[in-house]
Design a protein around this motif. Structure first.
Motif, short mmCIF file in Angstrom:
data_model
loop_
_atom_site.label_atom_id
_atom_site.label_comp_id
_atom_site.label_asym_id
_atom_site.label_seq_id
_atom_site.Cartn_x
_atom_site.Cartn_y
_atom_site.Cartn_z
N SER A 68 0.83 -1.22 0.00
CA SER A 68 0.00 0.00 0.00
C SER A 68 0.86 1.26 0.00
O SER A 68 0.40 2.32 -0.42
CB SER A 68 -0.93 0.02 1.22
N PRO A 105 -2.49 0.15 -4.16
CA PRO A 105 -3.56 0.23 -3.16
C PRO A 105 -4.39 -1.05 -3.12
O PRO A 105 -4.55 -1.76 -4.13
CB PRO A 105 -4.41 1.42 -3.64
N SER A 106 -4.96 -1.29 -1.94
CA SER A 106 -5.78 -2.47 -1.74
C SER A 106 -7.15 -2.29 -2.38
O SER A 106 -7.68 -1.18 -2.43
CB SER A 106 -5.92 -2.69 -0.23
#
Lengths: 225, 268
Positions: free
Chosen positions: B141, B146-147
Motif C-alpha cells: 500500500s 492500493p488495496s
C-alpha cells in the motif's frame, strides 16, 4: 486551528487569483465549493470540541450545520413518494421539517462527535449539474491521532444567486461510499410503507429516536467533559 | 468448477437471467426522483413489502434473530478481542486474511476485464507475501499498490446482472440472490479450498471465523452508530448493504446526481 486558518486563507487566495487570471470570469464551481466546505465543515466540527457546556456546544454545532445544509430539500427528499401529498398540509409539513431537522442534527452530532478536534483536509472535487443548480462533490479527509482517517464526500448545490448548501454527505467505509440522505430516505419510506403512509406516526417515532440520541449524546459529553 | 455450475444453475433456474434480474433491482437506493405518488406504488402498500425485498417478512424475522445473536455473543467477542489484543496484532491478522483472498480478487479482476487492477493484485500479493512476511504486513500500500476487493457478485453486477431479491442470511447477514450465487463461485475460485493437508477442514473453519471476527471488530463503532440513530435498523441495514454493493461494483464511483434537489426544483 492554525492549519485550518492557513488552509482557508490559501483557498481564498487561490480563488481570488483564479478570478484575476480569468479576467473576471467566475471561479469554477468546485473551487468555491471546496472553499465553502473547508470553512464551514471545519467550523462545525470544531464546535463539537469548543469551550462551554454540552448544551452550548450542541446548540452551536446545530446552528452551523443548519446554516450549512439545505434542510428544506432534505426533509422533502427523505420522504420519497410521500413528500408531495404532504404539501397539501402546510402545518404538518412544517412539523415534519422541524422534527427532521432535530433528528438530523442529533444524527450528525452522534456520528461526528468522535472526530472533534480532528483536522479536516479537502482532497478534491468534481462539478456536476442538477437542473438549474450548479453542484459539486467535494472530498475531504478527517484525521485524528490514533485512528484511521475518515473520508467524507460533501454534495453541495447552489441555486443561481444563492449560497452553497449541503444536500447529502457520503461516508467512505472500505471500498464503498454510503450516503446519509439516501439511507435516511430508505428507512423513512420503509416505515411509512408499513404504517399506511401516516406521517404523524413517523413524526412520533422520529421524535422518540431523537430524544434517545440526545440522551446518549448528553451522557457521553458529561462523561468526557 | 462444480461450484460455478451450481451458481449458474441457481441463477437460471430461478428465472433470473440478467435482464430479469435488472428488473427486480432494489430501487430503494437508486430511485431518487420519484416524488409523485403515481410514479410507483408506495413501498409496503401494494405488495406488503418494499421493492426488491419480496421476502421482507421472513427477512425481518431472520434479522431479529441475527441481532439477538450478535448482541449476546458476537459483539461481546469482538469487543473482548479488541480489548485484549494490540492494534498491530489485529492489523496483522486483517492483512494476512486479506492477502489470502488475492487469488479470488485476481480472478475477478480478470473476469471484469480490469488488467490494471489485476496487475495491482498480483503486485500486492508478491510484495506482501515476501517483504510483508506472508501477508502480515502491507508494504504494498505504501508502494503505489492500493488495496481493493473484488468478488464474483461484483463481477456479475459489472456485467449487468441486477441484485435480485434481497436476502437476510441466518448468522451471515445481508445479501441478495446475485451475491449468494457469487459467493458460491468464489468458494470454487479459492485455491485454498482445494488444498489437501492435515487438519485442512479445521484450518478453513478457523480462517472463516477469524475473517468474521476481524470484520465485526472493525465495524463496532459503525454498527453502534447505526443502532443508535436508526428508526428502522432492518431497513437501514438493507439500504447500507445495497449502497455498499452498488458502490463496490462501480469501484467507488458514485452517482452524484442521486442526492436531494433544492426546494425550487422539486416544485417544478
Amino acid at each position: 486551528m492554525h492549519s485550518t486558518s492557513f488552509r482557508r486563507a490559501s483557498l481564498a487566495a487561490a480563488a481570488f487569483v483564479s478570478l484575476a487570471v480569468l479576467a473576471g470570469a467566475p471561479a469554477r464551481a468546485d473551487q468555491a465549493a471546496e472553499s465553502y466546505v473547508a470553512t464551514n465543515a471545519s467550523q462545525a466540527i470544531n464546535a463539537l470540541g469548543a469551550v462551554g457546556s454540552p448544551a452550548e456546544r450542541s446548540a452551536k454545532f446545530g446552528a452551523l450545520m443548519e446554516q450549512f445544509s439545505d434542510m428544506g430539500a432534505l426533509s422533502d427528499f427523505v420522504l420519497g413518494v410521500y413528500a408531495r401529498p404532504l404539501r397539501a398540509d402546510p402545518a404538518l409539513k412544517a412539523e415534519w421539517t422541524t422534527t427532521f431537522r432535530d433528528y438530523a442534527m442529533a444524527t450528525y452530532e452522534a456520528q461526528l462527535d468522535r472526530y472533534r478536534g480532528s483536522a479536516l483536509r479537502v482532497t478534491g472535487s468534481r462539478d456536476y449539474q442538477r437542473n438549474a443548480d450548479a453542484c459539486s462533490r467535494v472530498g475531504t479527509e478527517m484525521t485524528q491521532k490514533g485512528a484511521s482517517p475518515l473520508q467524507i464526500y460533501w454534495y453541495l448545490c447552489k441555486r443561481p444567486g444563492a449560497d452553497w448548501k449541503v444536500a447529502d454527505v457520503g461516508l467512505v467505509l472500505g471500498d464503498s461510499e454510503l450516503k446519509l440522505a439516501i439511507t435516511q430516505r430508505d428507512q423513512f419510506v420503509a416505515f411509512l410503507g408499513s404504517n399506511g403512509g401516516d406521517v404523524h406516526k413517523l413524526i412520533a417515532r422520529v421524535k422518540q429516536q431523537t430524544a434517545s440520541m440526545r440522551a446518549q449524546i448528553g451522557a457521553k459529553k458529561t462523561k468526557n467533559g | 468448477m462444480r461450484y460455478a455450475a451450481a451458481a449458474i444453475a441457481l441463477v437460471i433456474g430461478a428465472g433470473l437471467a440478467p435482464n430479469a434480474l435488472a428488473q427486480t433491482t432494489t430501487t430503494t437506493s437508486a430511485d431518487t426522483t420519484a416524488t409523485e405518488p403515481g410514479d410507483r406504488p408506495a413501498a409496503g402498500t401494494a405488495h406488503g413489502h418494499a421493492p426488491g425485498d419480496p421476502w421482507e417478512s421472513l427477512n425481518r424475522g431472520i434479522f431479529s434473530f441475527n441481532e439477538a445473536i450478535d448482541k449476546a455473543l458476537v459483539e461481546p467477542t469482538a469487543k473482548g478481542y479488541r480489548a485484549v489484543t494490540p492494534k498491530f496484532f489485529r492489523s496483522g491478522v486483517t492483512n494476512f486474511l486479506h492477502n489470502l483472498k488475492s487469488p479470488v480478487i485476481f480472478a475477478n479482476d480478470v473476469l471484469q476485464a480490469s488488467p490494471k487492477r489485476a496487475g495491482t493484485t498480483v503486485g500486492r500479493f508478491a510484495v506482501n507475501s515476501t517483504v510483508g512476511l506472508l501477508g502480515l504486513f502491507d508494504p504494498a500500500s505504501h508502494m503505489g499498490l492500493p488495496s481493493h476487493d473484488e468478488d464474483f457478485g461484483q463481477t456479475l453486477g459489472k456485467w449487468g446482472a441486477g441484485p435480485g431479491p434481497y436476502i437476510m442470511l441466518p448468522l451471515l447477514g445481508p445479501s441478495n440472490l446475485r451475491d449468494v450465487a457469487g459467493k458460491i463461485v468464489d468458494i470454487g475460485l479459492d485455491p485454498i479450498n482445494y488444498a489437501d493437508f492435515k487438519n485442512d477442514d479445521t484450518w478453513r473453519a478457523v480462517r472463516f471465523g477469524a475473517d468474521e471476527l476481524s470484520a465485526r471488530t472493525d465495524a463496532i463503532e459503525a454498527i453502534d452508530s447505526m443502532r443508535a440513530t436508526a428508526i428502522d435498523p432492518y431497513a437501514t441495514t438493507r439500504s447500507l448493504y445495497d449502497q455498499s454493493r452498488d458502490s463496490a461494483i462501480a469501484n467507488g464511483q458514485t452517482h452524484a446526481e442521486d442526492s436531494p434537489e433544492s426546494d425550487d426544483t422539486l416544485s417544478q
